[in-house]
Motif scaffolding. Structure first.
Motif, PDB file in Angstrom:
ATOM      1  N   LEU A  16       0.828  -1.204   0.000  1.00 13.93           N
ATOM      2  CA  LEU A  16       0.000   0.000   0.000  1.00 13.93           C
ATOM      3  C   LEU A  16       0.864   1.257   0.000  1.00 13.93           C
ATOM      4  CD1 LEU A  16      -2.879  -0.988   2.445  1.00 13.93           C
ATOM      5  CD2 LEU A  16      -3.015  -0.684  -0.034  1.00 13.93           C
ATOM      6  N   LEU A  17       1.912   1.263   0.782  1.00 11.77           N
ATOM      7  CA  LEU A  17       2.789   2.430   0.845  1.00 11.77           C
ATOM      8  C   LEU A  17       3.550   2.612  -0.464  1.00 11.77           C
ATOM      9  CD1 LEU A  17       4.177   2.179   4.476  1.00 11.77           C
ATOM     10  CD2 LEU A  17       2.490   3.775   3.582  1.00 11.77           C
ATOM     11  N   THR A  18       3.946   1.522  -1.090  1.00 10.88           N
ATOM     12  CA  THR A  18       4.642   1.614  -2.368  1.00 10.88           C
ATOM     13  C   THR A  18       3.710   2.154  -3.436  1.00 10.88           C
ATOM     14  OG1 THR A  18       6.032  -0.261  -1.777  1.00 10.88           O
ATOM     15  CG2 THR A  18       5.933   0.305  -4.104  1.00 10.88           C
ATOM     16  N   GLY A  19       2.484   1.748  -3.426  1.00 14.50           N
ATOM     17  CA  GLY A  19       1.514   2.222  -4.408  1.00 14.50           C
ATOM     18  C   GLY A  19       1.179   3.693  -4.247  1.00 14.50           C
ATOM     19  N   CYS A  20       1.378   4.247  -3.069  1.00 15.82           N
ATOM     20  CA  CYS A  20       1.075   5.654  -2.821  1.00 15.82           C
ATOM     21  C   CYS A  20       2.227   6.565  -3.221  1.00 15.82           C
ATOM     22  CB  CYS A  20       0.754   5.873  -1.340  1.00 15.82           C
ATOM     23  SG  CYS A  20      -0.763   5.047  -0.829  1.00 15.82           S
ATOM     24  N   GLY A  21       3.404   6.015  -3.470  1.00 13.81           N
ATOM     25  CA  GLY A  21       4.554   6.826  -3.852  1.00 13.81           C
ATOM     26  C   GLY A  21       4.389   7.355  -5.270  1.00 13.81           C
ATOM     27  N   LYS A  22       5.138   8.410  -5.577  1.00 12.54           N
ATOM     28  CA  LYS A  22       5.023   8.970  -6.920  1.00 12.54           C
ATOM     29  C   LYS A  22       5.881   8.185  -7.903  1.00 12.54           C
ATOM     30  CE  LYS A  22       8.315  12.620  -5.797  1.00 12.54           C
ATOM     31  NZ  LYS A  22       8.512  14.041  -5.749  1.00 12.54           N
ATOM     32  N   SER A  23       5.531   8.274  -9.154  1.00 10.93           N
ATOM     33  CA  SER A  23       6.237   7.528 -10.189  1.00 10.93           C
ATOM     34  C   SER A  23       7.600   8.165 -10.457  1.00 10.93           C
ATOM     35  CB  SER A  23       5.416   7.515 -11.477  1.00 10.93           C
ATOM     36  OG  SER A  23       5.398   8.809 -12.054  1.00 10.93           O
ATOM     37  N   TYR A  24       8.461   7.406 -11.133  1.00  9.94           N
ATOM     38  CA  TYR A  24       9.788   7.917 -11.477  1.00  9.94           C
ATOM     39  C   TYR A  24       9.653   9.095 -12.450  1.00  9.94           C
ATOM     40  CZ  TYR A  24      14.816   7.750 -12.269  1.00  9.94           C
ATOM     41  OH  TYR A  24      16.145   8.055 -12.315  1.00  9.94           O
ATOM     42  N   ASP A  25       8.692   9.004 -13.364  1.00  9.40           N
ATOM     43  CA  ASP A  25       8.460  10.111 -14.306  1.00  9.40           C
ATOM     44  C   ASP A  25       8.070  11.386 -13.565  1.00  9.40           C
ATOM     45  OD1 ASP A  25       9.038   8.540 -16.478  1.00  9.40           O
ATOM     46  OD2 ASP A  25       6.951   8.105 -16.956  1.00  9.40           O
ATOM     47  N   GLN A  26       7.251  11.247 -12.543  1.00  3.92           N
ATOM     48  CA  GLN A  26       6.862  12.415 -11.760  1.00  3.92           C
ATOM     49  C   GLN A  26       8.058  12.967 -10.994  1.00  3.92           C
ATOM     50  OE1 GLN A  26       3.868  14.017 -11.902  1.00  3.92           O
ATOM     51  NE2 GLN A  26       4.969  15.591 -10.775  1.00  3.92           N
ATOM     52  N   SER A  27       8.934  12.081 -10.507  1.00  6.97           N
ATOM     53  CA  SER A  27      10.150  12.528  -9.819  1.00  6.97           C
ATOM     54  C   SER A  27      11.042  13.317 -10.770  1.00  6.97           C
ATOM     55  CB  SER A  27      10.924  11.334  -9.264  1.00  6.97           C
ATOM     56  OG  SER A  27      10.176  10.674  -8.270  1.00  6.97           O
ATOM     57  N   VAL A  28      11.125  12.885 -12.023  1.00  8.38           N
ATOM     58  CA  VAL A  28      11.919  13.608 -13.028  1.00  8.38           C
ATOM     59  C   VAL A  28      11.326  14.996 -13.263  1.00  8.38           C
ATOM     60  CG1 VAL A  28      12.561  13.636 -15.474  1.00  8.38           C
ATOM     61  CG2 VAL A  28      12.822  11.536 -14.146  1.00  8.38           C
ATOM     62  N   LYS A  29      10.009  15.083 -13.411  1.00  9.38           N
ATOM     63  CA  LYS A  29       9.354  16.378 -13.617  1.00  9.38           C
ATOM     64  C   LYS A  29       9.579  17.304 -12.431  1.00  9.38           C
ATOM     65  CE  LYS A  29       5.791  14.541 -16.642  1.00  9.38           C
ATOM     66  NZ  LYS A  29       4.378  14.171 -16.766  1.00  9.38           N
ATOM     67  N   ASP A  30       9.459  16.758 -11.228  1.00  8.35           N
ATOM     68  CA  ASP A  30       9.687  17.571 -10.025  1.00  8.35           C
ATOM     69  C   ASP A  30      11.129  18.062  -9.953  1.00  8.35           C
ATOM     70  OD1 ASP A  30       7.050  17.080  -9.396  1.00  8.35           O
ATOM     71  OD2 ASP A  30       7.507  15.590  -7.832  1.00  8.35           O
ATOM     72  N   PRO A  45      19.122  19.553  -5.827  1.00  4.84           N
ATOM     73  CA  PRO A  45      17.965  19.963  -5.030  1.00  4.84           C
ATOM     74  C   PRO A  45      17.323  18.713  -4.413  1.00  4.84           C
ATOM     75  CG  PRO A  45      17.497  20.160  -7.381  1.00  4.84           C
ATOM     76  CD  PRO A  45      18.933  19.777  -7.250  1.00  4.84           C
ATOM     77  N   ALA A  46      16.625  18.884  -3.336  1.00  3.82           N
ATOM     78  CA  ALA A  46      16.018  17.750  -2.630  1.00  3.82           C
ATOM     79  C   ALA A  46      15.074  16.958  -3.541  1.00  3.82           C
ATOM     80  CB  ALA A  46      15.274  18.239  -1.401  1.00  3.82           C
ATOM     81  N   ALA A  47      14.431  17.627  -4.483  1.00  9.47           N
ATOM     82  CA  ALA A  47      13.492  16.947  -5.382  1.00  9.47           C
ATOM     83  C   ALA A  47      14.189  15.964  -6.314  1.00  9.47           C
ATOM     84  CB  ALA A  47      12.724  17.981  -6.203  1.00  9.47           C
ATOM     85  N   CYS A  48      15.503  16.059  -6.429  1.00 10.63           N
ATOM     86  CA  CYS A  48      16.259  15.197  -7.342  1.00 10.63           C
ATOM     87  C   CYS A  48      16.947  14.027  -6.638  1.00 10.63           C
ATOM     88  CB  CYS A  48      17.302  16.017  -8.094  1.00 10.63           C
ATOM     89  SG  CYS A  48      16.600  17.341  -9.078  1.00 10.63           S
ATOM     90  N   ASN A  49      16.795  13.922  -5.345  1.00 10.77           N
ATOM     91  CA  ASN A  49      17.507  12.884  -4.590  1.00 10.77           C
ATOM     92  C   ASN A  49      17.106  11.467  -4.963  1.00 10.77           C
ATOM     93  OD1 ASN A  49      19.047  14.730  -3.219  1.00 10.77           O
ATOM     94  ND2 ASN A  49      17.702  14.805  -1.442  1.00 10.77           N
ATOM     95  N   ASP A  50      15.897  11.265  -5.450  1.00 16.29           N
ATOM     96  CA  ASP A  50      15.435   9.923  -5.788  1.00 16.29           C
ATOM     97  C   ASP A  50      15.866   9.467  -7.184  1.00 16.29           C
ATOM     98  OD1 ASP A  50      14.194   9.746  -3.347  1.00 16.29           O
ATOM     99  OD2 ASP A  50      12.247  10.404  -4.101  1.00 16.29           O
ATOM    100  N   LEU A  51      16.465  10.359  -7.960  1.00 16.59           N
ATOM    101  CA  LEU A  51      16.849  10.011  -9.329  1.00 16.59           C
ATOM    102  C   LEU A  51      18.188   9.297  -9.376  1.00 16.59           C
ATOM    103  CD1 LEU A  51      15.895  13.229 -11.320  1.00 16.59           C
ATOM    104  CD2 LEU A  51      14.527  11.207 -10.859  1.00 16.59           C
ATOM    105  N   LYS A  52      18.354   8.476 -10.406  1.00 14.59           N
ATOM    106  CA  LYS A  52      19.634   7.827 -10.643  1.00 14.59           C
ATOM    107  C   LYS A  52      20.645   8.906 -11.024  1.00 14.59           C
ATOM    108  CE  LYS A  52      17.200   3.940 -12.639  1.00 14.59           C
ATOM    109  NZ  LYS A  52      16.882   3.277 -13.901  1.00 14.59           N
ATOM    110  N   GLU A  53      21.916   8.653 -10.716  1.00 13.76           N
ATOM    111  CA  GLU A  53      22.951   9.653 -10.967  1.00 13.76           C
ATOM    112  C   GLU A  53      23.022  10.041 -12.449  1.00 13.76           C
ATOM    113  OE1 GLU A  53      27.738  10.334 -10.333  1.00 13.76           O
ATOM    114  OE2 GLU A  53      26.789   8.574  -9.484  1.00 13.76           O
ATOM    115  N   GLU A  54      22.983   9.050 -13.332  1.00 12.26           N
ATOM    116  CA  GLU A  54      23.070   9.333 -14.775  1.00 12.26           C
ATOM    117  C   GLU A  54      21.877  10.173 -15.242  1.00 12.26           C
ATOM    118  OE1 GLU A  54      25.568   8.671 -16.981  1.00 12.26           O
ATOM    119  OE2 GLU A  54      26.667   8.091 -15.186  1.00 12.26           O
ATOM    120  N   ASP A  55      20.694   9.871 -14.738  1.00 17.85           N
ATOM    121  CA  ASP A  55      19.509  10.634 -15.125  1.00 17.85           C
ATOM    122  C   ASP A  55      19.615  12.072 -14.634  1.00 17.85           C
ATOM    123  OD1 ASP A  55      18.513   8.374 -16.327  1.00 17.85           O
ATOM    124  OD2 ASP A  55      17.166   7.861 -14.670  1.00 17.85           O
ATOM    125  N   TYR A  56      20.096  12.261 -13.400  1.00 19.92           N
ATOM    126  CA  TYR A  56      20.247  13.614 -12.868  1.00 19.92           C
ATOM    127  C   TYR A  56      21.256  14.408 -13.699  1.00 19.92           C
ATOM    128  CZ  TYR A  56      21.524  17.550 -10.003  1.00 19.92           C
ATOM    129  OH  TYR A  56      21.794  18.829  -9.581  1.00 19.92           O
TER     130      TYR A  56
END
Length: 87
Positions: A16-30, A45-56
Motif C-alpha cells: 500500500l505504501l509503495t503504491g502511494c509513492g510517486k512515479s519515477y516520471d513524476q520525480s523527473v518532472k519535479d 535539489p532535494a526533489a532530485c535525490n530519488d533520481l539515478k545519478e546518470e539521469d540527474y
C-alpha cells in the motif's frame, strides 16, 4: 498463526505504501522544476535525490543548455561574419 498474520499485514502495508509513492516520471518532472543556477552535479535539489545519478546528470546538462540559450550544432553562430566552410 500470529507470525503468518504479522507477515501478511507487513506485506500488505508495504504494498500500500509503495503504491502511494510517486512515479519515477513524476520525480523527473519535479526535479526539472526544482533546478536553478546554483545546482551542480554534487549539489542536487532535494526533489532530485530519488533520481539515478546518470539521469540527474542528463537533466542538469539539459537545464544548463537551455539556460545558455540552447545549442544547435548544425547552425552557425548568428554573429559569424564568415562562413564556417568553403563553398
Amino acid at each position: 498463526m500470529r507470525i503468518r498474520t504479522t507477515v501478511l499485514a507487513a506485506l500488505t502495508a508495504g504494498l500500500l505504501l509503495t503504491g502511494c509513492g510517486k512515479s519515477y516520471d513524476q520525480s523527473v518532472k519535479d526535479c526539472r522544476a526544482a533546478l536553478s543556477v546554483e545546482h551542480t552535479v554534487t549539489n542536487r535539489p532535494a526533489a532530485c535525490n530519488d533520481l539515478k545519478e546518470e539521469d540527474y546528470k542528463l537533466i542538469l546538462a539539459h537545464y544548463v543548455t537551455e539556460q545558455a540559450g540552447g545549442f544547435d550544432p548544425f547552425s552557425p553562430s548568428p554573429d559569424a561574419d564568415e562562413p564556417l566552410w568553403d563553398e
